[in-house]
Design a protein around this motif. Structure first.
Motif, PDB file in Angstrom:
ATOM      1  N   ASP A   5      39.908  36.699  44.146  1.00 53.87           N
ATOM      2  CA  ASP A   5      40.363  37.074  43.308  1.00 53.87           C
ATOM      3  C   ASP A   5      41.622  35.849  42.984  1.00 53.87           C
ATOM      4  N   GLN A  15      46.461  44.812  34.150  1.00 57.15           N
ATOM      5  CA  GLN A  15      46.593  43.702  34.684  1.00 57.15           C
ATOM      6  C   GLN A  15      46.787  43.992  36.484  1.00 57.15           C
ATOM      7  N   SER A  19      43.049  45.337  38.051  1.00 58.96           N
ATOM      8  CA  SER A  19      42.865  43.776  37.862  1.00 58.96           C
ATOM      9  C   SER A  19      42.857  43.041  38.614  1.00 58.96           C
ATOM     10  N   ASN A  26      43.817  40.444  37.469  1.00 57.38           N
ATOM     11  CA  ASN A  26      43.173  39.289  36.922  1.00 57.38           C
ATOM     12  C   ASN A  26      44.332  39.153  35.355  1.00 57.38           C
ATOM     13  N   ALA A  63      43.566  39.646  31.589  1.00 60.93           N
ATOM     14  CA  ALA A  63      42.917  40.917  31.406  1.00 60.93           C
ATOM     15  C   ALA A  63      43.314  41.706  30.535  1.00 60.93           C
ATOM     16  N   LEU A  72      38.839  44.575  28.677  1.00 63.29           N
ATOM     17  CA  LEU A  72      38.184  45.488  29.320  1.00 63.29           C
ATOM     18  C   LEU A  72      37.144  46.651  28.825  1.00 63.29           C
ATOM     19  N   PHE A  84      34.694  49.234  34.791  1.00 57.82           N
ATOM     20  CA  PHE A  84      35.043  49.175  36.014  1.00 57.82           C
ATOM     21  C   PHE A  84      33.994  50.516  37.547  1.00 57.82           C
ATOM     22  N   LEU A 130      34.761  44.856  42.664  1.00 56.27           N
ATOM     23  CA  LEU A 130      36.296  44.487  41.444  1.00 56.27           C
ATOM     24  C   LEU A 130      36.479  43.198  41.834  1.00 56.27           C
ATOM     25  N   GLN A 146      37.658  39.817  39.735  1.00 49.81           N
ATOM     26  CA  GLN A 146      38.357  39.062  38.136  1.00 49.81           C
ATOM     27  C   GLN A 146      37.018  39.129  37.630  1.00 49.81           C
ATOM     28  N   LEU A 183      34.905  41.491  36.388  1.00 48.84           N
ATOM     29  CA  LEU A 183      35.639  42.409  35.735  1.00 48.84           C
ATOM     30  C   LEU A 183      35.750  42.030  33.892  1.00 48.84           C
ATOM     31  N   ARG A 214      43.881  52.897  42.360  1.00 49.58           N
ATOM     32  CA  ARG A 214      43.212  52.354  40.879  1.00 49.58           C
ATOM     33  C   ARG A 214      42.807  52.716  40.607  1.00 49.58           C
TER      34      ARG A 214
END
Length: 711
Positions: A372, A460, A463, A465, A468, A473, A514, A522, A524, A527, A615
């Protein structure tokens, strides 16, 4: 330096500076296979595939005809030429030759690009080389200029080189290997938006280029192939000559410089040769997707058991042969599945894109991940409450101003008095007609922009990220597939049927992306890469549906896929309004969860938040928002990326503040884009999705450059 260290069996795309995307092979090689034996087997397989390929079609071409063509009947000779001979010479042989040239070019180009970038996910597709070359060719055709094959190839080369230069510059701006693919995907979306604009605005001059843009081996002769095949062979030979330098370059820039190999010169030469091969491929058959990704991946898997195959003087030619096998195999499979007649209409690139999307997802799933990024990449600086209130007031005023300007501007300019008369029911027939069609469009733009921006904010956070968004995605692509299925299978499908199909498609895509990423934690990077692969597969499926069901109505499909508010009515905006009315209060109540989930994995758990349920629940809200927006206005990209980033830059990263600001920014962006699209060339119109892509791609590139020191 010893012979072993200079010419070792190196995996070209994975060097010491990019360990995080090295693919795990699963188990060590227990048995070695001779390179010569594998080469012989590949040659035999290629010959069999060529024989099957040339025998497929609407007319029967048997072994006797093939033998006559190879021994007696020459192209251009009428002596003893039967109808089968004519079909063979005029159609089958050019298609086969195109497959050989395109597969060889893309396979070798992908191998070279992966080597110089040290990234197993690099290819002419993911680095936007094909998109740049395709845009250059379409631009020339849109202005009515007809060029000979060599000039067309030169035009494609220039476009591909410019695109590759931008992507490689952005990709090398930081240490993250995913950055290169993200930069290529963003630039591809922007260039594709410009291409779609030319296809829509210059439909007569670009007739047939939509299907060709998916990659088609159908040829009307050998003229283009005869002129461009020598260039491809020269470029391939150049890469083979560079093989020794590429082997040394794989050791690292410092090691290469020590033994007298210039890393920069080697990369430049390899990129130019790879782009030249891609330009030849685009000129011959259009952009055939993901061959440059699949072919080197196949060779790399075989190289685990074959000594010497991963040395570049063997790796590049082997990738070229693998590319031919992929292209011809896809073409054979295409005509076997859909029949000879449909096989002539359906582009081969659709099949390779399906296959390549699966390979991309598999590579991303099996890859190591850098972990991450942490909160530092997401504009962590907090803002004061006063700044938040001022931002809300300013953005609200800007949105009201944009709505007023959008109401007054267009192919029929109006005055504020006309709007007042319309509101009170005293306007004339013309003003009523204009505003009755214009106001629902503005409402759809406001609501869809807010929905996409809110969805991007949630994606965002979930994730973790900041790069994203629902489009990257795969959520937007899945919604697009669902809507297009409804439109093509049921030509008179109602708006509600299209909306339900879009929701189903978005849900399926989100569950796939996902679900795969969650099985490996998961992370980033994984993903995003899986999402890009699913988006590519969704785009190929949409193209297949359009070509198979409505090949003569490509303009209509392009308008919807480019995002358009044209023809909207007030009832059709109600699903987006209802979704926002429910989602925004729920997300406001869960703003603390979004803040904590966006930080890391451990903090939410320590504070009692169950990530396993939080999530998916938040993601479900994002999926419904995206599906409602796509059903209302079609596919619009980058809004879910640009608006949340700008919101965090203005008010910090607390989601209680980010959510309303992002929604206002999303509405403002789509309203302005829609106004520009229907006024700059009135009475003609540019779809709003094209405008947002042209705006969003440079912004995304700036984000990549700005965050170069974050990882």
């Amino acid at each position: 330096m010893s012979t072993r260290s200079a010419g070792a069996e190196l995996a070209p795309p994975t060097g010491p500076t990019e360990p995080s995307l090295s693919v795990r092979t699963g188990r060590p090689a227990a048995r070695r296979v001779s390179l010569s034996l594998v080469s012989l087997a590949a040659l035999l397989l290629l010959l069999v595939l060529m024989a099957v390929h040339i025998s497929q079609g609407t007319a029967t071409v048997g072994a006797h005809t093939l033998w006559r063509a190879s021994t007696a009947v020459l192209p251009g000779s009428d002596d003893g030429q039967t109808q089968a001979d004519a079909v063979l010479v005029a159609s089958r042989l050019p298609r086969l030759a195109a497959g050989l040239v395109v597969g060889c070019a893309l396979g070798a180009a992908g191998a070279a690009l992966q080597s110089v970038s040290r990234n197993v996910l690099a290819s002419p597709d993911t680095l936007a080389v094909d998109a740049g070359a395709y845009l250059a060719v379409v631009t020339v055709a849109a202005f009515g200029v007809t060029l000979p094959p060599l000039m067309t190839g030169s035009t494609a080369l220039i476009g591909g080189l410019l695109a590759a230069g931008v992507v490689l510059a952005l990709g090398r701006a930081g240490a993250g290997p995913t950055r290169l693919v993200l930069a290529g995907s963003a630039l591809t979306l922007g260039l594709s938006g410009l291409t779609q604009m030319f296809l829509l605005l210059r439909a007569q001059q670009t007739t047939g280029l939509y299907a060709w843009g998916n990659g088609s081996l159908a040829q009307i002769g050998m003229q283009t192939i005869d002129r461009l095949a020598p260039i491809a062979l020269l470029a391939l030979a150049g890469l083979v000559v560079l093989g020794r330098r590429l082997d040394i370059l794989a050791l690292g820039d410092d090691g290469a410089a020590v033994v007298g190999v210039s890393p920069r010169l080697t990369r430049v030469l390899a990129v130019v040769l790879a782009v030249a091969l891609s330009a030849v491929s685009v000129t011959v058959a259009g952009p055939i997707g993901f061959v440059g990704l699949c072919a080197p991946a196949i060779v790399r898997l075989a190289g685990v058991r074959i000594p010497g195959l991963l040395r570049h003087r063997a790796f590049v030619p082997a990738s070229a042969v693998a590319g031919v096998l992929v292209v011809l195999g896809a073409d054979v499979l295409l005509r076997a599945l859909f029949g000879a007649q449909a096989g002539a209409a359906v582009p081969t690139g659709i099949v390779t894109s399906f296959f390549g999307a699966g390979v991309l997802v598999a590579l991303a799933y099996r890859s190591h991940d850098a972990g991450d990024a942490g909160p530092s990449v997401a504009f962590a600086r907090l803002r004061s409450r006063r700044a938040f209130v001022v931002t809300l007031v300013v953005l609200t005023g800007a949105l009201v101003t944009a709505v007023v300007a959008s109401t007054l501007l267009g192919d029929a300019p109006l005055l504020l008095g006309d709007v007042g008369n319309w509101l009170t029911g005293r306007s004339g027939r013309f003003v009523s007609f204009v505003l009755d069609s214009r106001m629902p469009r503005i409402a759809a733009a406001v609501l869809a922009g807010a929905a996409l921006a809110t969805s991007g904010t949630v994606v965002q956070a979930v994730s973790r990220n900041p790069l994203a968004e629902p489009g990257i995605l795969g959520v937007v692509g899945g919604a697009g597939v669902g809507a297009v299925v409804s439109l093509t299978v049921i030509p008179l499908a109602s708006f509600w049927a299209v909306g339900g199909s879009a929701l189903a498609g978005a849900t399926a895509a989100a569950a796939l992306v996902f679900g795969l990423a969650a099985r490996r934690g998961l992370e980033q990077n994984r993903l995003v890469l899986i999402g890009i692969g699913v988006s590519a597969g969704a785009a190929a499926l949409v193209s297949l549906l359009i070509v198979l069901t409505d090949p003569f109505n490509g303009t209509k499909a392009l308008v919807w896929l480019s995002g358009s508010t044209y023809g909207r009515t007030f009832p059709e905006t109600l699903p987006v309004l209802g979704t926002l009315a429910v989602a925004l209060p729920v997300l406001g109540a869960k703003r603390r969860e979004l803040d904590l989930i966006g930080l890391d994995t451990d903090t939410p758990r320590l504070l009692g938040i169950r990530l396993g349920t939080a999530r998916p629940g938040l993601l479900a809200i994002a999926v419904v928002l995206t599906a409602a927006a796509v059903a209302a206005v079609g596919v619009i990209g980058f809004v879910g990326l640009v608006a949340p980033h700008a919101a965090r830059a203005l008010v910090g990263r607390r989601h209680g503040r980010v959510l309303p600001v992002a929604a206002l920014l999303g509405s403002l962006l789509v309203v302005v884009a829609d106004t520009v699209g229907r006024t700059v060339i009135a009475p003609a119109q540019i779809p709003v999705g094209v405008v947002t892509a042209v705006i969003g791609a440079p912004y995304f590139a700036w984000l990549l450059w700005r965050s170069k020191g974050d990882r």
